[in-house]
Design a protein around this motif. Sequence first.
Motif, mmCIF file in Angstrom:
data_model
loop_
_atom_site.group_PDB
_atom_site.id
_atom_site.type_symbol
_atom_site.label_atom_id
_atom_site.label_comp_id
_atom_site.label_asym_id
_atom_site.label_seq_id
_atom_site.Cartn_x
_atom_site.Cartn_y
_atom_site.Cartn_z
ATOM 1 N N MET A 1 0.844 -1.200 0.000
ATOM 2 C CA MET A 1 0.000 0.000 0.000
ATOM 3 C C MET A 1 0.880 1.251 0.000
ATOM 4 S SD MET A 1 -2.968 1.104 2.708
ATOM 5 C CE MET A 1 -3.892 2.614 2.479
ATOM 6 N N ILE A 2 0.525 2.221 -0.843
ATOM 7 C CA ILE A 2 1.300 3.456 -0.937
ATOM 8 C C ILE A 2 0.852 4.416 0.156
ATOM 9 C CG2 ILE A 2 1.873 5.424 -2.396
ATOM 10 C CD1 ILE A 2 1.358 3.661 -4.810
ATOM 11 N N THR A 3 1.810 4.898 0.930
ATOM 12 C CA THR A 3 1.513 5.826 2.018
ATOM 13 C C THR A 3 1.722 7.254 1.547
ATOM 14 O OG1 THR A 3 2.251 4.184 3.631
ATOM 15 C CG2 THR A 3 2.060 6.461 4.389
ATOM 16 N N ASP A 4 0.784 8.108 1.871
ATOM 17 C CA ASP A 4 0.896 9.518 1.528
ATOM 18 C C ASP A 4 2.049 10.126 2.328
ATOM 19 O OD1 ASP A 4 0.617 12.193 1.033
ATOM 20 O OD2 ASP A 4 -1.552 12.230 1.303
ATOM 21 N N PRO A 5 3.065 10.689 1.662
ATOM 22 C CA PRO A 5 4.204 11.271 2.397
ATOM 23 C C PRO A 5 3.785 12.329 3.402
ATOM 24 C CG PRO A 5 4.694 11.114 0.056
ATOM 25 C CD PRO A 5 3.243 10.786 0.213
ATOM 26 N N ALA A 6 2.688 13.030 3.123
ATOM 27 C CA ALA A 6 2.239 14.087 4.028
ATOM 28 C C ALA A 6 1.773 13.528 5.367
ATOM 29 C CB ALA A 6 1.113 14.885 3.380
ATOM 30 N N ARG A 7 1.472 12.241 5.413
ATOM 31 C CA ARG A 7 0.983 11.628 6.648
ATOM 32 C C ARG A 7 2.104 10.936 7.434
ATOM 33 N NH1 ARG A 7 -4.441 12.070 6.084
ATOM 34 N NH2 ARG A 7 -5.280 12.148 3.967
ATOM 35 N N GLU A 10 7.560 13.765 10.499
ATOM 36 C CA GLU A 10 8.542 14.703 9.956
ATOM 37 C C GLU A 10 9.939 14.101 9.945
ATOM 38 O OE1 GLU A 10 10.402 19.076 11.080
ATOM 39 O OE2 GLU A 10 8.287 18.659 11.500
ATOM 40 N N ALA A 11 10.259 13.323 10.955
ATOM 41 C CA ALA A 11 11.592 12.719 11.026
ATOM 42 C C ALA A 11 11.843 11.777 9.855
ATOM 43 C CB ALA A 11 11.745 11.964 12.347
ATOM 44 N N VAL A 12 10.789 11.169 9.352
ATOM 45 C CA VAL A 12 10.931 10.237 8.229
ATOM 46 C C VAL A 12 11.142 10.986 6.919
ATOM 47 C CG1 VAL A 12 9.768 8.441 6.889
ATOM 48 C CG2 VAL A 12 9.551 8.476 9.381
ATOM 49 N N MET A 13 10.419 12.099 6.735
ATOM 50 C CA MET A 13 10.451 12.818 5.464
ATOM 51 C C MET A 13 11.456 13.971 5.443
ATOM 52 S SD MET A 13 8.505 11.067 3.671
ATOM 53 C CE MET A 13 8.691 12.112 2.233
ATOM 54 N N ASP A 14 12.109 14.248 6.561
ATOM 55 C CA ASP A 14 13.104 15.323 6.594
ATOM 56 C C ASP A 14 14.265 14.965 5.660
ATOM 57 O OD1 ASP A 14 14.871 17.335 7.131
ATOM 58 O OD2 ASP A 14 14.660 17.218 9.306
ATOM 59 N N SER A 15 14.491 15.813 4.657
ATOM 60 C CA SER A 15 15.492 15.488 3.629
ATOM 61 C C SER A 15 16.745 16.350 3.708
ATOM 62 C CB SER A 15 14.860 15.632 2.238
ATOM 63 O OG SER A 15 14.392 16.959 2.033
ATOM 64 N N LYS A 16 16.945 17.052 4.813
ATOM 65 C CA LYS A 16 18.122 17.927 4.915
ATOM 66 C C LYS A 16 19.426 17.156 4.766
ATOM 67 C CE LYS A 16 15.969 21.346 8.005
ATOM 68 N NZ LYS A 16 14.749 20.558 8.334
ATOM 69 N N LEU A 17 19.443 15.920 5.216
ATOM 70 C CA LEU A 17 20.657 15.102 5.119
ATOM 71 C C LEU A 17 20.469 13.936 4.151
ATOM 72 C CD1 LEU A 17 21.630 14.984 8.917
ATOM 73 C CD2 LEU A 17 22.460 16.549 7.148
ATOM 74 N N ASN A 18 19.487 14.065 3.283
ATOM 75 C CA ASN A 18 19.173 12.992 2.334
ATOM 76 C C ASN A 18 19.647 13.384 0.936
ATOM 77 O OD1 ASN A 18 18.036 11.055 0.653
ATOM 78 N ND2 ASN A 18 16.130 10.944 1.823
ATOM 79 N N PRO A 19 20.633 12.708 0.377
ATOM 80 C CA PRO A 19 21.137 13.081 -0.954
ATOM 81 C C PRO A 19 20.252 12.599 -2.101
ATOM 82 C CG PRO A 19 22.322 11.171 -0.162
ATOM 83 C CD PRO A 19 21.396 11.582 0.954
#
Length: 291
Positions: A1-7, A10-19
């Motif tokens: 099942m595809i999960t909506d990124p907005a749900r 924040e720790a999972v979707m935080d991309s500051k250190l994600n290349p």
Amino acid sequence: MITDPARLPEAVMDSKLNPYMTYTFDKLSCLRGAYFAHVVFAYLVFLTGLGCFVTRLWRRLHPAHLWLGRAYIHSMLWCTATSLLINNTGLPVATLVSFIWVLGGMCVGWVVINIHQVLMARAAERAAGARIKAEGGVPGGDLPALIRAERGRIAGTKTFVQRFFSLKAAHGVIMFVSWINISGRIFASNQTGDFTCYTYPYYKQIDTPDFSGVGQPLKPVPVHDPEFSRLPWAKMGVVNWALALLFGPMLGAMAVGALYSWAESRRAVSARTAAAPAAAAEDEAAGNGKA
């Protein structure tokens, strides 16, 4: 099942250190996988464009020219679409200017060749009509072949000036401008495959209707939109929203198409019914004449 990124937290979707991606305000601005798709379509643009020019050099390959041109346009569309997801520091102004020639040339060149084809078709049909009238029928009984022959005859009788200063020649020149500008971009781009998403957006220290930043320290754009619930897809979820955008218009168009087809078929039946007495009278008159 595809999960909506907005749900997701924040720790999972935080991309500051994600290349591999840049995700802010519940929006994607960079995705590493999109880069490779972009490169594939960029090469398809280059190869299909090159094929378009090559197929004009050998008469037997002329039929492939049309399909390669269509492939060029489709590849360009997807090349442009994938470029929306590989944003790090933006594009140089010089590159943006070249893209005007790329997309503008493609659009203008396509319109020009369509005008040329319409004019050639009309000229060939007029010439074919004149031959049919002169010979009392279609020579050989093959009308499409006659029209094609007339097109070839018209093209074959053109002088150098008529060929050079023509819509067809303009099409070739304009499309070459489009193709050469994107080709140069391909070979000037990073070909190593080590693309990463290495930047992250911050709010400017200015006051706007969207953000008050004067006198405030630099602040990164948040991962999630604090007012995400106001968006039309918030309650439905991204997957359901995508399905609604696909099947909603599709079913609506089918319903309108069915209604239109029914109305047109009824109109055709009415027209045939109204014309039936006149046709019967003509047949009867013809029969009496023979008698």
